[in-house]
Design a protein around this motif. Structure first.
Motif, PDB file in Angstrom:
ATOM      1  N   ALA A 102       0.847  -1.201   0.000  1.00 57.15           N
ATOM      2  CA  ALA A 102       0.000   0.000   0.000  1.00 57.15           C
ATOM      3  C   ALA A 102       0.872   1.235   0.000  1.00 57.15           C
ATOM      4  O   ALA A 102       1.929   1.270   0.624  1.00 57.15           O
ATOM      5  N   ALA A 103       0.407   2.243  -0.738  1.00 55.62           N
ATOM      6  CA  ALA A 103       1.120   3.515  -0.773  1.00 55.62           C
ATOM      7  C   ALA A 103       0.754   4.358   0.446  1.00 55.62           C
ATOM      8  O   ALA A 103      -0.306   4.188   1.053  1.00 55.62           O
ATOM      9  N   ALA A 104       1.629   5.309   0.831  1.00 56.00           N
ATOM     10  CA  ALA A 104       1.370   6.256   1.927  1.00 56.00           C
ATOM     11  C   ALA A 104       2.108   7.544   1.598  1.00 56.00           C
ATOM     12  O   ALA A 104       3.297   7.508   1.274  1.00 56.00           O
ATOM     13  N   LEU A 105       1.397   8.680   1.645  1.00 57.42           N
ATOM     14  CA  LEU A 105       1.976   9.965   1.264  1.00 57.42           C
ATOM     15  C   LEU A 105       2.365  10.765   2.498  1.00 57.42           C
ATOM     16  O   LEU A 105       1.558  10.956   3.408  1.00 57.42           O
ATOM     17  N   THR A 106       3.630  11.244   2.519  1.00 60.54           N
ATOM     18  CA  THR A 106       4.130  12.078   3.620  1.00 60.54           C
ATOM     19  C   THR A 106       4.634  13.384   3.037  1.00 60.54           C
ATOM     20  O   THR A 106       5.480  13.389   2.135  1.00 60.54           O
ATOM     21  N   LEU A 107       4.083  14.500   3.568  1.00 65.30           N
ATOM     22  CA  LEU A 107       4.439  15.825   3.077  1.00 65.30           C
ATOM     23  C   LEU A 107       5.347  16.504   4.102  1.00 65.30           C
ATOM     24  O   LEU A 107       5.048  16.531   5.295  1.00 65.30           O
ATOM     25  N   SER A 108       6.499  17.060   3.636  1.00 62.32           N
ATOM     26  CA  SER A 108       7.427  17.769   4.511  1.00 62.32           C
ATOM     27  C   SER A 108       7.863  19.053   3.824  1.00 62.32           C
ATOM     28  O   SER A 108       7.631  19.241   2.627  1.00 62.32           O
ATOM     29  N   VAL A 109       8.493  19.959   4.590  1.00 64.46           N
ATOM     30  CA  VAL A 109       8.844  21.274   4.044  1.00 64.46           C
ATOM     31  C   VAL A 109      10.265  21.622   4.452  1.00 64.46           C
ATOM     32  O   VAL A 109      10.723  21.285   5.539  1.00 64.46           O
ATOM     33  N   ASP A 110      10.971  22.315   3.554  1.00 58.78           N
ATOM     34  CA  ASP A 110      12.309  22.828   3.818  1.00 58.78           C
ATOM     35  C   ASP A 110      12.183  24.304   4.173  1.00 58.78           C
ATOM     36  O   ASP A 110      12.107  25.167   3.310  1.00 58.78           O
ATOM     37  N   GLY A 111      12.117  24.623   5.457  1.00 55.65           N
ATOM     38  CA  GLY A 111      11.899  25.997   5.897  1.00 55.65           C
ATOM     39  C   GLY A 111      10.755  26.074   6.902  1.00 55.65           C
ATOM     40  O   GLY A 111      10.197  25.056   7.335  1.00 55.65           O
ATOM     41  N   ASP A 112      10.355  27.293   7.263  1.00 57.40           N
ATOM     42  CA  ASP A 112       9.305  27.515   8.270  1.00 57.40           C
ATOM     43  C   ASP A 112       8.011  27.923   7.573  1.00 57.40           C
ATOM     44  O   ASP A 112       7.879  29.062   7.088  1.00 57.40           O
ATOM     45  N   PRO A 113       6.999  27.039   7.495  1.00 60.25           N
ATOM     46  CA  PRO A 113       5.747  27.384   6.812  1.00 60.25           C
ATOM     47  C   PRO A 113       4.905  28.380   7.616  1.00 60.25           C
ATOM     48  O   PRO A 113       3.912  28.891   7.096  1.00 60.25           O
ATOM     49  N   ARG A 114       5.278  28.675   8.837  1.00 63.65           N
ATOM     50  CA  ARG A 114       4.522  29.634   9.658  1.00 63.65           C
ATOM     51  C   ARG A 114       5.116  31.037   9.596  1.00 63.65           C
ATOM     52  O   ARG A 114       4.708  31.916  10.353  1.00 63.65           O
ATOM     53  N   ALA A 115       6.074  31.221   8.700  1.00 60.70           N
ATOM     54  CA  ALA A 115       6.668  32.550   8.549  1.00 60.70           C
ATOM     55  C   ALA A 115       6.806  32.886   7.069  1.00 60.70           C
ATOM     56  O   ALA A 115       7.831  33.376   6.610  1.00 60.70           O
ATOM     57  N   MET A 116       5.730  32.645   6.310  1.00 57.84           N
ATOM     58  CA  MET A 116       5.740  32.921   4.873  1.00 57.84           C
ATOM     59  C   MET A 116       5.232  34.353   4.654  1.00 57.84           C
ATOM     60  O   MET A 116       4.109  34.596   4.185  1.00 57.84           O
ATOM     61  N   ASP A 117       6.080  35.300   4.995  1.00 57.82           N
ATOM     62  CA  ASP A 117       5.696  36.711   4.998  1.00 57.82           C
ATOM     63  C   ASP A 117       5.985  37.373   3.661  1.00 57.82           C
ATOM     64  O   ASP A 117       6.841  36.933   2.885  1.00 57.82           O
ATOM     65  N   ILE A 118       5.240  38.491   3.441  1.00 52.67           N
ATOM     66  CA  ILE A 118       5.474  39.380   2.300  1.00 52.67           C
ATOM     67  C   ILE A 118       5.862  40.725   2.882  1.00 52.67           C
ATOM     68  O   ILE A 118       5.134  41.305   3.686  1.00 52.67           O
ATOM     69  N   VAL A 119       7.019  41.238   2.517  1.00 47.28           N
ATOM     70  CA  VAL A 119       7.479  42.521   3.041  1.00 47.28           C
ATOM     71  C   VAL A 119       7.712  43.480   1.883  1.00 47.28           C
ATOM     72  O   VAL A 119       7.970  43.062   0.743  1.00 47.28           O
ATOM     73  N   GLY A 120       7.571  44.775   2.206  1.00 48.52           N
ATOM     74  CA  GLY A 120       7.819  45.819   1.206  1.00 48.52           C
ATOM     75  C   GLY A 120       6.825  45.822   0.075  1.00 48.52           C
ATOM     76  O   GLY A 120       7.108  46.359  -1.001  1.00 48.52           O
ATOM     77  N   GLY A 121       5.664  45.183   0.287  1.00 48.98           N
ATOM     78  CA  GLY A 121       4.646  45.173  -0.762  1.00 48.98           C
ATOM     79  C   GLY A 121       5.041  44.370  -1.986  1.00 48.98           C
ATOM     80  O   GLY A 121       4.474  44.566  -3.059  1.00 48.98           O
ATOM     81  N   GLN A 122       6.044  43.459  -1.839  1.00 49.14           N
ATOM     82  CA  GLN A 122       6.508  42.649  -2.975  1.00 49.14           C
ATOM     83  C   GLN A 122       5.798  41.302  -2.987  1.00 49.14           C
ATOM     84  O   GLN A 122       6.109  40.406  -2.219  1.00 49.14           O
TER      85      GLN A 122
END
Length: 740
Positions: free
Chosen positions: A628-648
């Motif tokens: 059986a297949a099983a999917l595991t999702l992981s991230v390189d970095g902090d997904p709780r700090a995906m900010d936009i600064v300087g209006g960019q």
């Protein structure tokens, strides 16, 4: 119309690349074709082919270039280590940044002769952007002279640079041994009062170089009278020592003498490579009592041989002189001792035994050699009066002409027509060896077979009377030889028999083998080939198969195993057979295991061939269950700090990795799902490897997600990925927009 479309497309590409300007053709050839640069139609045709057949552009990736790529002069001079550093540059010539760079890796035969200078390392740990470079330094190390070489690479765990080549030479690591007298005067090493040895003198050995010496040899005394000087063993601290730079050791030398007179010699110390300066030794012996001196008057005691088988040999005459200052006691009979090779000397005359010699008087002895067999011999001669012993003289000789004669003949069978028909070994031929000489042989060696095909003949066990025997004159022995082969064909060799000094005549052996053929059998030696099941995870257990040659001839090289059927479900773990030539009775092993991406049954047929010869076919079958297949999702970095600064907007992207941590291939992966605020984030176009892919067990893919906003404020969403009925774990994404 098609020609115009192709030309228009080519003009656009050449203009974009700055290679040509497009306009209406102004000149044509005889066929009416435009000659403007001659490239438009070629480019258009190429574009048409590329559009139809070429794959999509490859994904962006870093390319690491290390320079300089070859450095051949990373040297260490004057014995100073470490040596001069070399600066290396690493450039990212690709289209994507690297991951965090690992520390430069030094390998090769002499990797220990190089070290990374950590304080000059500007590469380790950084993520190198496209077009950027970093530098680091490497320097050589050594503790002795010689050449060294190594390799240099740098990467981030996935991408590795080209391999750099390092080499250099270390020089200047040399010991220097100095010898000095630290007590006494080496020019006055006297033996007074007839008491030997005389007073000891101490010498010091010092290493004035930059490298440890090898083990020092025992001090060497040579020159006119080396026998008049001795190394004091108990006071020798140098022999066998390894002297570090600046270290020293001492030893003592004493003068020795048996008669009055002057003596001299020279003294040195070394380690086999380096030798000290020379120290001159000299002295005088005085006040010695009379002594017996044995000399040669006629003949050569080092050539007392018996030749031509005629014994005894020539006589040698010796004199015994009283070189002392008082009369001797009554002389005893001369002594022959330390004889090698047995007694080989006899006295012809002796005028000395029972004689009392006054000072300067002498007497004579005569000896001669005798022998009955060939060989060397020696002994030492001396004489004494019960208290005073003369010097020893060595007597050496060699006996020759006492020779055996070995005659070899075939007494049963024809050595020129030996055959193998259908099975090996073939028929036996009996040989007789006779000693027709005048002396016994030494111990006979086993019969010797020489020639290109010497291994195609063998001595028959149980029918060999000769090996290890000693044949007296006229004695004889017999042995048997038979042909052996693993292939059809003709072969030959030469047969002789010998002892330590005599070899028989040669007999040519010729044989023909026919009717030999290999037969291959395939069977499972471990495991059940019809129950190659997979339960829960792939691959399944290994089954071992044996390929055996049950025939009478060697095979040609075996081919790789043939698996026909569900070939993808059977994996060759190891193959000891491919390329092997199996002699009769020999076998080799195959190890095969089942693999499956999904549940279900599978089967195939296994066979092995060697040229025209093939094994029987073995059926392989099994069933995969519980995958059986099983999917595991992981991230390189902090997904709780995906900010936009300087209006960019959009903001910086994070890379997410989807891994199939199960045991079966997944269904096709859907587009990553963002909820309940899908507009706050977006999957980056062109950086999504996952959508539409079916992930095999253990495989992974990546995609990038970035925040988007048009006004200040916070935002959030949950990210998950679906594949059919499977859904990965969810990851919460948070961020704040500012600067709008």
């Amino acid at each position: 119309m098609l020609v115009q479309q192709k030309r228009h497309l080519a003009c656009g590409l050449l203009a974009t690349l700055g290679l040509a300007a497009c306009g209406e053709p102004k000149a044509t050839d005889d066929a009416g074709t435009s000659k403007q640069d001659g490239r438009l139609e070629i480019v258009a045709d190429a574009l048409t082919t590329v559009a139809a057949d070429a794959p999509r552009s490859p994904p962006r990736r870093p390319i690491l270039i290390l320079s300089p790529a070859i450095v051949i002069d990373i040297d260490i001079v004057d014995g100073i280590s470490p040596g001069r550093p070399v600066i290396f540059t690493l450039t990212n010539s690709g289209t994507a940044p690297t991951k965090a760079l690992l520390s430069p890796e030094i390998g090769g035969i002499n990797f220990g002769n190089f070290e990374l200078i950590e304080t000059q390392d500007r590469c380790t740990g950084i993520e190198l952007q496209p077009g950027f470079r970093c530098v680091f330094a490497v320097r050589p190390l050594a503790n002795g002279n010689g050449q060294y070489s190594g390799t240099l690479t740098l990467g981030d765990g996935e991408v590795t640079s080209n391999v750099g080549s390092l080499s250099g030479r270390a020089t200047g690591f040399d010991p220097a041994v100095r010898l000095t007298a630290t007590s006494g005067d080496p020019s006055k090493m006297n033996v007074p009062g007839g008491i030997s040895p005389g007073p000891a003198m101490t010498f010091t050995v010092e290493n004035e170089g930059r490298l440890d010496t090898s083990a020092l040899a025992r001090p060497t005394i040579v020159g006119s009278n080396p026998e008049n000087f001795q190394i004091v063993t108990d006071a020798d601290q140098c022999t066998g020592e390894f002297l570090a730079p600046g270290a020293h050791c001492t030893f003592q030398v004493v003068p020795v003498a048996e008669v009055n007179g002057k003596f001299s010699a020279t003294l040195t110390v070394g380690d086999g490579n380096v030798v000290s300066n020379i120290a001159s030794l000299s002295g005088v012996a005085s006040d010695f009592d009379p002594a017996l001196t044995l000399r040669v008057l006629a003949g050569d005691p080092s050539a007392m041989s018996v030749s031509g088988g005629t014994s005894p040999g020539l006589t040698v005459t010796f004199s015994v002189e009283n070189t002392g200052v008082v009369d001797t006691a009554e002389l005893r009979a001369p002594k022959l001792s330390d004889a090698i090779g047995g007694p080989h000397f006899e006295f012809v005359s002796d005028d000395c035994a029972g004689t009392i010699l006054e000072p300067t008087q002498s007497c004579e002895l005569q000896l001669r050699p005798f022998a009955s067999v060939n060989g060397g011999y020696s002994a030492t001669l001396s004489i004494d009066d019960g208290s005073v012993v003369s010097n020893e003289l060595t007597l050496i000789g060699k006996a020759s002409g006492f020779d055996p004669l070995l005659v070899l003949t075939a007494t049963y069978g024809d050595p020129a027509e030996m055959t193998i028909q259908g099975s090996s070994p073939g028929s036996i031929v009996i040989f007789q060896l006779k000693n027709s000489g005048k002396a016994s042989t030494s111990v006979l060696a086993s019969p010797s077979l020489q020639g290109t095909h010497s291994t195609n003949f063998q001595l028959v066990g149980g029918q060999d009377e000769c090996s290890g025997a000693i044949l007296a004159p006229h004695a004889k022995c017999t042995f048997g030889i038979r042909p052996v082969s693993i292939n059809n064909g003709a072969f030959s060799a030469v047969l002789t028999v010998h002892d330590a000094g005599t070899t028989s005549n040669e007999i040519a052996l010729n044989a023909v083998a026919s009717g030999l053929a290999p037969v291959l059998a395939l069977s499972a030696s471990e495991g059940n080939p019809t129950s190659m099941n997979i339960t829960g995870s792939s691959p399944g257990p290994v089954v071992t198969f044996a390929v055996r040659n049950t025939g009478s001839a060697q095979t040609v090289p075996l081919a790789a195993p043939s698996i026909v059927g569900d070939t993808a479900n059977f994996e060759i773990v190891s193959d000891d057979c491919a390329g092997e030539r199996l002699v009769p009775g020999a076998s080799c092993a195959l190890r095969i295991r089942p693999v499956a991406p999904d549940n279900g049954t599978y089967s195939a047929n296994l066979g092995v061939a060697a040229g025209p010869t093939s094994t029987n076919v073995v059926t392989l079958s099994g069933e995969a269950t519980g995958l059986a297949a099983a999917l595991t999702l992981s991230v390189d970095g902090d997904p709780r700090a995906m900010d936009i600064v300087g209006g960019q907007s959009p903001g910086p992207a994070l890379t997410f990795t989807l891994t199939n941590s199960g045991t079966a291939t997944s269904a096709a992966i859907a587009t990553p799902r963002l909820y309940p605020n899908p507009d706050a984030f977006q999957v980056v176009s062109g950086r999504n490897e996952c959508t539409g892919m079916k992930l095999a067990a253990g495989a992974r893919c990546t995609f990038d997600v970035q925040p988007v906003a048009s006004s200040n404020g916070g935002y959030s969403a949950t990210l998950a990925v679906d594949a059919g009925a499977l859904t990965s774990n969810g990851i919460t994404l948070l961020g704040t927009a500012s600067g709008f």
